[in-house]
Design an enzyme around this catalytic site. Structure first.
Site, short mmCIF file in Angstrom:
data_model
loop_
_atom_site.label_atom_id
_atom_site.label_comp_id
_atom_site.label_asym_id
_atom_site.label_seq_id
_atom_site.Cartn_x
_atom_site.Cartn_y
_atom_site.Cartn_z
N ASP A 11 0.87 -1.18 0.00
CA ASP A 11 0.00 0.00 0.00
C ASP A 11 0.91 1.23 0.00
O ASP A 11 2.12 1.11 -0.22
CB ASP A 11 -0.98 -0.03 1.20
CG ASP A 11 -0.26 0.12 2.54
OD1 ASP A 11 0.99 0.18 2.56
OD2 ASP A 11 -0.95 0.18 3.58
N CYS A 68 3.12 -3.46 3.94
CA CYS A 68 2.32 -2.30 4.37
C CYS A 68 3.06 -1.67 5.54
O CYS A 68 4.23 -2.02 5.78
CB CYS A 68 0.87 -2.69 4.67
SG CYS A 68 0.65 -3.79 6.07
N THR A 70 2.84 -1.84 8.92
CA THR A 70 3.26 -2.82 9.93
C THR A 70 3.52 -4.20 9.33
O THR A 70 4.07 -5.07 10.01
CB THR A 70 2.15 -3.01 10.98
OG1 THR A 70 0.96 -3.44 10.28
CG2 THR A 70 1.87 -1.72 11.74
N HIS A 101 10.29 -24.36 7.82
CA HIS A 101 9.27 -25.09 8.60
C HIS A 101 7.85 -24.92 8.08
O HIS A 101 7.04 -25.83 8.22
CB HIS A 101 9.32 -24.63 10.06
CG HIS A 101 10.56 -25.04 10.78
ND1 HIS A 101 10.74 -24.84 12.13
CD2 HIS A 101 11.71 -25.63 10.34
CE1 HIS A 101 11.94 -25.30 12.49
NE2 HIS A 101 12.55 -25.78 11.42
N HIS A 136 7.34 -31.43 8.96
CA HIS A 136 6.65 -30.16 8.68
C HIS A 136 5.56 -30.33 7.62
O HIS A 136 4.63 -29.52 7.56
CB HIS A 136 7.65 -29.09 8.26
CG HIS A 136 8.69 -28.84 9.31
ND1 HIS A 136 8.37 -28.29 10.54
CD2 HIS A 136 10.02 -29.11 9.34
CE1 HIS A 136 9.47 -28.21 11.27
NE2 HIS A 136 10.49 -28.70 10.58
C1 RB5 Z 1 -1.65 2.55 6.74
O1 RB5 Z 1 -1.62 3.72 7.47
C2 RB5 Z 1 -1.47 1.35 7.66
O2 RB5 Z 1 -2.57 1.19 8.48
C3 RB5 Z 1 -1.23 0.10 6.83
O3 RB5 Z 1 -0.14 0.29 6.01
C4 RB5 Z 1 -0.92 -1.17 7.60
O4 RB5 Z 1 0.11 -0.96 8.53
C5 RB5 Z 1 -2.05 -1.90 8.16
O5 RB5 Z 1 -1.92 -3.00 8.71
#
Ligand code: RB5
Length: 146
Positions: A11, A68, A70, A101, A136
């Site tokens: 994203d 993304c 996180t 694994h 596994h």
């Molecule tokens: C975008 O601000 C953020 O929420 C997205 O990139 C992600 O981290 C969501 O899990």
């Protein structure tokens, strides 16, 4: 299996790291496909995670990389697909273990929490590790929801 070895998607929050990894893949001569996003304009990670997951499931890409902020959102999206085992990794050792694994076929990365070099080290570890098989296999066969 197609020639596209790696599919990559992000994203807006993962866009910068995606572009850096694409530059690195070009240098390494990996055959890749960019599933977007194509700018840092605000966007929704499912819009990119689902197409990448479908391409890996269909065998269009051998592996996927989803990014993304996180890594969590795009990881959740891709793991909704029965043929996907997507692993959120923040250290090379975790990437090695998830290939060995879990036979992970997608790597999810937290774009806002990794330097370019940290991400490259994780991707290299992921791509250079084979699935160990053995005990596994039984475990990953129990993952799909029927
Ligand atoms: C975008 O601000 C953020 O929420 C997205 O990139 C992600 O981290 C969501 O899990």
């Amino acid at each position: 299996m197609s020639d596209i070895f790696i599919g990559i998607a992000s994203d807006h929050a993962g866009f910068e790291l995606k572009e850096r990894l694409i530059a690195w893949m070009k240098e390494k001569r990996y055959v890749y496909k960019d599933f977007g996003a194509y700018s840092e304009e605000s966007s929704d990670y499912p819009d990119f995670g689902h197409p990448l997951a479908l391409a890996v499931e269909k065998g269009e890409c051998r592996f996927g990389i989803g990014i993304c902020g996180t890594g969590v959102g795009i990881n959740i999206v891709m793991n909704k697909h029965q043929g996907i085992r997507s692993a959120l990794c923040w250290r090379p050792e975790i990437a090695r273990l998830t290939r060995a694994h879990n036979d992970a076929n997608v790597l999810a990365l937290p774009g806002r929490f990794l330097s370019e070099q940290e991400a490259i080290d994780i991707v290299e570890s992921f791509l250079s590790t084979e699935f160990e098989g053995g005990r596994h296999i039984r475990r990953i066969e129990k993952i799909p929801v029927l």
